[in-house]
Design a protein around this motif. Structure first.
Motif, PDB file in Angstrom:
ATOM      1  N   ALA A  34       0.884  -1.183   0.000  1.00 48.74           N
ATOM      2  CA  ALA A  34       0.000   0.000   0.000  1.00 48.74           C
ATOM      3  C   ALA A  34       0.905   1.211   0.000  1.00 48.74           C
ATOM      4  O   ALA A  34       2.085   1.114   0.369  1.00 48.74           O
ATOM      5  CB  ALA A  34      -0.888   0.031   1.241  1.00 48.74           C
ATOM      6  N   VAL A  35       0.355   2.349  -0.388  1.00 48.95           N
ATOM      7  CA  VAL A  35       1.154   3.569  -0.278  1.00 48.95           C
ATOM      8  C   VAL A  35       1.074   4.115   1.149  1.00 48.95           C
ATOM      9  O   VAL A  35       2.071   4.568   1.707  1.00 48.95           O
ATOM     10  CB  VAL A  35       0.735   4.625  -1.338  1.00 48.95           C
ATOM     11  CG1 VAL A  35      -0.696   5.087  -1.156  1.00 48.95           C
ATOM     12  CG2 VAL A  35       1.673   5.819  -1.303  1.00 48.95           C
TER      13      VAL A  35
ATOM     14  N   LEU B 214      -0.539   3.384  -7.996  1.00 56.26           N
ATOM     15  CA  LEU B 214      -1.980   3.415  -7.714  1.00 56.26           C
ATOM     16  C   LEU B 214      -2.597   4.802  -7.846  1.00 56.26           C
ATOM     17  O   LEU B 214      -3.793   4.987  -7.650  1.00 56.26           O
ATOM     18  CB  LEU B 214      -2.262   2.847  -6.317  1.00 56.26           C
ATOM     19  CG  LEU B 214      -1.448   3.373  -5.128  1.00 56.26           C
ATOM     20  CD1 LEU B 214      -1.754   4.795  -4.799  1.00 56.26           C
ATOM     21  CD2 LEU B 214      -1.641   2.474  -3.938  1.00 56.26           C
TER      22      LEU B 214
ATOM     23  N   ARG C 234      -8.098   8.046   4.026  1.00 54.17           N
ATOM     24  CA  ARG C 234      -8.220   7.188   5.205  1.00 54.17           C
ATOM     25  C   ARG C 234      -9.409   7.664   6.019  1.00 54.17           C
ATOM     26  O   ARG C 234      -9.623   8.888   6.179  1.00 54.17           O
ATOM     27  CB  ARG C 234      -6.955   7.266   6.072  1.00 54.17           C
ATOM     28  CG  ARG C 234      -5.749   6.517   5.525  1.00 54.17           C
ATOM     29  CD  ARG C 234      -5.942   4.993   5.564  1.00 54.17           C
ATOM     30  NE  ARG C 234      -4.767   4.263   5.128  1.00 54.17           N
ATOM     31  CZ  ARG C 234      -4.487   3.914   3.872  1.00 54.17           C
ATOM     32  NH1 ARG C 234      -5.315   4.243   2.896  1.00 54.17           N
ATOM     33  NH2 ARG C 234      -3.388   3.233   3.592  1.00 54.17           N
TER      34      ARG C 234
ATOM     35  N   HIS D 179     -13.194   0.309   0.605  1.00 55.01           N
ATOM     36  CA  HIS D 179     -11.768   0.646   0.453  1.00 55.01           C
ATOM     37  C   HIS D 179     -11.173  -0.025  -0.798  1.00 55.01           C
ATOM     38  O   HIS D 179     -10.252  -0.835  -0.700  1.00 55.01           O
ATOM     39  CB  HIS D 179     -10.993   0.247   1.722  1.00 55.01           C
ATOM     40  CG  HIS D 179      -9.697   1.003   1.872  1.00 55.01           C
ATOM     41  ND1 HIS D 179      -9.176   1.377   3.082  1.00 55.01           N
ATOM     42  CD2 HIS D 179      -8.801   1.448   0.941  1.00 55.01           C
ATOM     43  CE1 HIS D 179      -8.033   2.011   2.917  1.00 55.01           C
ATOM     44  NE2 HIS D 179      -7.785   2.065   1.616  1.00 55.01           N
TER      45      HIS D 179
ATOM     46  N   SER E  20      -7.765   1.571  -5.050  1.00 53.77           N
ATOM     47  CA  SER E  20      -6.676   1.096  -5.924  1.00 53.77           C
ATOM     48  C   SER E  20      -6.990  -0.263  -6.542  1.00 53.77           C
ATOM     49  O   SER E  20      -6.109  -0.894  -7.138  1.00 53.77           O
ATOM     50  CB  SER E  20      -5.375   0.997  -5.122  1.00 53.77           C
ATOM     51  OG  SER E  20      -5.501   0.022  -4.090  1.00 53.77           O
TER      52      SER E  20
ATOM     53  N   MET F 136       1.236  -3.190  -7.428  1.00 57.08           N
ATOM     54  CA  MET F 136       1.540  -2.905  -6.012  1.00 57.08           C
ATOM     55  C   MET F 136       2.227  -4.111  -5.364  1.00 57.08           C
ATOM     56  O   MET F 136       3.205  -3.973  -4.625  1.00 57.08           O
ATOM     57  CB  MET F 136       0.248  -2.562  -5.246  1.00 57.08           C
ATOM     58  CG  MET F 136      -0.354  -1.223  -5.629  1.00 57.08           C
ATOM     59  SD  MET F 136      -2.064  -1.036  -5.063  1.00 57.08           S
ATOM     60  CE  MET F 136      -1.834  -0.962  -3.287  1.00 57.08           C
TER      61      MET F 136
ATOM     62  N   ARG G 235       0.974  11.112   0.593  1.00 62.61           N
ATOM     63  CA  ARG G 235       0.594   9.981  -0.233  1.00 62.61           C
ATOM     64  C   ARG G 235       1.003  10.181  -1.673  1.00 62.61           C
ATOM     65  O   ARG G 235       1.039  11.241  -2.163  1.00 62.61           O
ATOM     66  CB  ARG G 235      -0.911   9.785  -0.169  1.00 62.61           C
ATOM     67  CG  ARG G 235      -1.345   9.329   1.171  1.00 62.61           C
ATOM     68  CD  ARG G 235      -2.821   9.534   1.339  1.00 62.61           C
ATOM     69  NE  ARG G 235      -3.579   8.785   0.334  1.00 62.61           N
ATOM     70  CZ  ARG G 235      -3.865   7.490   0.403  1.00 62.61           C
ATOM     71  NH1 ARG G 235      -3.449   6.785   1.411  1.00 62.61           N
ATOM     72  NH2 ARG G 235      -4.559   6.890  -0.540  1.00 62.61           N
TER      73      ARG G 235
HETATM   74  C1  DGY Z   1      -3.089   2.541  -0.024  1.00 65.71           C
HETATM   75  O1  DGY Z   1      -2.303   2.053  -0.849  1.00 65.71           O
HETATM   76  O2  DGY Z   1      -2.712   3.219   0.929  1.00 65.71           O
HETATM   77  C2  DGY Z   1      -4.549   2.293  -0.248  1.00 65.71           C
HETATM   78  O3  DGY Z   1      -5.342   2.754   0.739  1.00 65.71           O
HETATM   79  C3  DGY Z   1      -4.815   0.831  -0.533  1.00 65.71           C
HETATM   80  O4  DGY Z   1      -4.453   0.720  -1.867  1.00 65.71           O
END
Ligand code: DGY
Length: 329
Positions: A80-81, A105, A242, A290, A293, A302, A329
């Motif tokens: 995840a990022v 993503l 988030r 959620h 992505s 990813m 992010r």
């Molecule tokens: C992230 O990568 O942080 C997203 O929330 C999940 O892909």
């Protein structure tokens, strides 16, 4: 041959990189086999004695987990990022690099923000349910009438890569775009036809406010009762970042009072969202699980990056993508 790298992976991953890792004789993988995350106990047991951990946003990786893993742990690689579930400071203190998966993503998540903008403005989910429920009897002048997206003002809160990608798409809809960012992003804003303005002004002038900041101590509850009061009547909140960035109680209140016109949420404060949440009783709220992505192509990319980060960490090389502290992010 040197000892095999012991790795705990908290879920099956897509992509070629993970398939190759499974077949690699240098790795001794334990992969959590279920769709639900390992319980705390299972996580503590799974990490015991491993050299590497591959985790997801659903796994809390804190001091206790690091202790349970042991001093030989050399890398934490998150698919995840965002890494708000990982105690990055604790990892850094122990010299353990934390990998994440930025970049790949960005566009997919921006697409989803737009899916939510359009769905919320034009009542897409509500209207589809109306048809399925057999309510569609005729055509009337105001049936399922929503608000226009074209020509409206979009406010983007957080102007990192995802915020910029969301803003870029607004040009095609002839929108005015205002953005807020903690640091100066004037050039980036100008590049996508946006204007960087103070937080309050972005809220009060926007028809849609889309949140794309990272979750940190500074952004937890950023969208609170005061922020909702500043948003103008009938405007719509979108969140693909988030859940805890939004004060959900305050959001419910603003929606119930009719101050906000709706919300499109890909994330919630607690995931999965409780079936008792008032958000699920509101026709003007779209909640998704959620999946910002979640295209197969992006999720595979990813996973490939997460595997590349893992391999680099275990080989003692710098990770292709790592975070020193939980930022943008
Ligand atoms: C992230 O990568 O942080 C997203 O929330 C999940 O892909």
């Amino acid at each position: 041959m040197s000892a095999r790298h012991r790795v705990f992976v908290t879920r099956e991953l897509p992509g070629d990189g993970f398939a190759a890792l499974r077949d690699d004789p240098e790795f001794d993988l334990e992969v959590w086999p279920e769709d639900v995350p390992p319980s705390r106990e299972a996580l503590l047991q799974g990490v015991s004695g491993v050299d590497g951990l591959v985790c997801l946003i659903t796994d809390t990786v804190d001091e206790v987990v690091l202790d349970a893993a042991g001093a030989q742990l050399r890398v934490v690689s998150q698919m995840a990022v965002g890494v708000d579930n990982v105690d990055v400071a604790a990892c850094s203190k122990r010299g353990i690099p934390v990998g994440n998966t930025p970049g790949v993503l960005t566009e997919t998540t921006a697409d989803m923000a737009w899916a939510l903008i359009l769905a919320s403005a034009r009542r897409v989910v509500e209207a589809a349910e109306y048809v399925k429920d057999g309510e569609w009897k005729t055509w009337t002048p105001t049936q399922m009438a929503g608000i226009d997206v074209h020509g409206a003002t979009l406010g983007v809160i957080g102007f990192g890569a995802i915020g910029q990608a969301i803003a870029r798409r607004a040009q095609g809809f002839g929108m005015r775009v205002l953005c807020w960012n903690r640091t100066q992003r004037t050039a980036e804003a100008a590049a996508v036809g946006a204007e960087q303005r103070p937080f309050d002004e972005v809220l009060s002038r926007s028809d849609f406010v889309s949140v794309s900041v990272a979750l940190t101590d500074d952004t937890r509850g950023l969208m609170d009762a005061t922020a909702f009061e500043q948003m103008h009547p009938g405007s719509i909140l979108i969140n693909t970042a988030r859940g805890p960035i939004v004060d959900e109680e305050a959001l419910v209140d603003a929606l119930k009072r009719g101050h906000l016109g709706g919300a499109g949420l890909d994330v919630t404060a607690v995931e999965p969202l409780s079936m008792d949440s008032p958000l699920l009783t509101m026709d003007n709220v779209v909640v998704l699980p959620h999946i910002g992505s979640a295209s197969m192509a992006t999720r595979s990319k990813m996973a490939d990056i997460a595997v590349a980060n893992l391999r680099a960490g275990l080989a003692g090389r710098p990770l292709p993508h790592s975070v020193a502290v939980a930022v943008g992010r």
